[in-house]
Design a protein around this motif. Sequence first.
Motif, PDB file in Angstrom:
ATOM      1  N   ILE A 110       7.271  -1.398  -4.593  1.00 40.71           N
ATOM      2  CA  ILE A 110       5.781  -1.664  -3.303  1.00 40.71           C
ATOM      3  C   ILE A 110       4.214  -1.898  -4.779  1.00 40.71           C
ATOM      4  N   CYS A 140       2.324  -4.840  -4.313  1.00 36.52           N
ATOM      5  CA  CYS A 140       1.720  -5.413  -3.485  1.00 36.52           C
ATOM      6  C   CYS A 140       0.281  -5.892  -4.190  1.00 36.52           C
ATOM      7  N   ARG A 159      -3.363  -7.468   3.937  1.00 33.10           N
ATOM      8  CA  ARG A 159      -3.308  -8.453   5.813  1.00 33.10           C
ATOM      9  C   ARG A 159      -2.154  -7.443   6.515  1.00 33.10           C
ATOM     10  N   CYS A 160      -1.525  -6.390   5.513  1.00 35.78           N
ATOM     11  CA  CYS A 160      -0.783  -5.529   6.600  1.00 35.78           C
ATOM     12  C   CYS A 160      -1.471  -4.600   7.007  1.00 35.78           C
ATOM     13  N   THR A 186      -4.528   1.141  -0.668  1.00 36.44           N
ATOM     14  CA  THR A 186      -4.246   0.198   0.128  1.00 36.44           C
ATOM     15  C   THR A 186      -2.666   0.249  -0.257  1.00 36.44           C
ATOM     16  N   CYS A 209       3.722  -4.791   9.281  1.00 34.93           N
ATOM     17  CA  CYS A 209       3.412  -4.937   7.862  1.00 34.93           C
ATOM     18  C   CYS A 209       4.556  -5.580   7.522  1.00 34.93           C
ATOM     19  N   GLN A 210       6.340  -5.822   7.480  1.00 33.81           N
ATOM     20  CA  GLN A 210       6.449  -6.345   6.440  1.00 33.81           C
ATOM     21  C   GLN A 210       6.651  -7.614   6.841  1.00 33.81           C
ATOM     22  N   CYS A 215       3.552  -9.454   5.211  1.00 29.87           N
ATOM     23  CA  CYS A 215       3.269  -9.152   3.821  1.00 29.87           C
ATOM     24  C   CYS A 215       3.901 -10.736   3.450  1.00 29.87           C
ATOM     25  N   GLN A 222       5.086 -10.478   0.267  1.00 24.93           N
ATOM     26  CA  GLN A 222       6.094 -10.491  -0.458  1.00 24.93           C
ATOM     27  C   GLN A 222       6.987  -9.692  -0.078  1.00 24.93           C
ATOM     28  N   LYS A 223       7.218  -9.870   1.152  1.00 23.59           N
ATOM     29  CA  LYS A 223       7.387  -9.180   2.114  1.00 23.59           C
ATOM     30  C   LYS A 223       8.673  -7.838   2.104  1.00 23.59           C
TER      31      LYS A 223
END
Lengths: 251, 123
Positions: free
Chosen positions: B14, B18, B23-24, B37, B65-66, B69, B71-72
């Motif tokens: 992360i 990150c 967004r999350c 963050t 969140c995932q 995201c 970046q997943k």
Amino acid sequence: MTYGFMAGCSLSSSKPQRVGDAINYLQQFYPDLAVIQACCGRPTRMIGQEEKFQERFGNLTQMIKGAGVDELIVACQGCLRTMRDEDRFMTSSLWVKMAELGLPTQCLNKAKDSEVVFSIQDSCPTSQMTEIHEAVVYLLKQLGYGVAKSRLSGQNTLCCGMGGMCGVSNPNLSHDVAQQRVQSFKTDYIVTYCASCAFAMGVGGGKAWHLLDLIFGDVVQLGDTPTPSALGNPVKAWANRYQTKRVIQKS
Amino acid sequence: MQYSKKTTDLAAEIVTQCTACGRCMKDCLFLQNNCETPKAFFEKVVQGQEIESVVPYSCLLCGHCQFVCPQKLQLDAAFLSMRQDLMAQQKQLPLKALKGVLFHQKFSTSALFTTVKKSGDKK
């Protein structure tokens, strides 16, 4: 092919009668339906006791296999997610199953004269199982209800406030999340297909019905209020769970 | 607090990935209340800084969140892994309130509240 049904803890603790209704409905299609009342152990996993969870889920798997079940129809999204993550037996969602089998004829369009428009609180454990979201919208439309769109729905849904054991470990945050969730909907009428979500929406000041109440219960009209969830009353909840067991044994 | 390799690996992923796009954070009260963050939060985890037990136990583990995201990143998996470490390393429960969950799970899986009606069993 032998089918089984499992309602899950929260539904069994809040609505014994609706568990009975779901069993009666499924028995019309599957007369040899097996029924399981048990816990998948998801809360054990979520508090960090993975080994204990594996032991409990192993016991459940034995129960299901011992009952001769090839495919388990599941009403709880927490159970369904846990079972699919573990992948030891075949599962299907009750809501997808009902959309495929069709609602009882007397239910079709029964709410056509109701002006209630529902917002859907999609369950977070199955947020990526889009066939469930589609089935729930389909069932609501078959009943004759209007459905409002919401930005935070489907794959983009948010937790009701009870997820991850937050309701136990941080009740203040859980309450705030529930309130935020209720306020995020554009309509005052909320429908959920999870008994814990229905409870949480009440905690957050919303008016929420469980989908099984819309299918098997009275039509909801403008001005109606839902029966408060038994999940807020532990004595009632455990008594209900015991009563659900009796309903299953007599089914 | 000494976190497991699994936790530090998840946290390091992360921290590296990150982009602090936010967004999350937008719709999650838990993240809004507990971090600037995810990158900044999990830097503390990688460094082994003391974090109150109630923080990982407050994540709703909903996975929103995932989903949002780019970046997943699996924030929920990292918080769950922190819980597993707390459970394994402490003699007492990380939070007193979790006693209720132990009790609830014991009863939920007990013979009193479980039943099996086998296929073809008649009334």
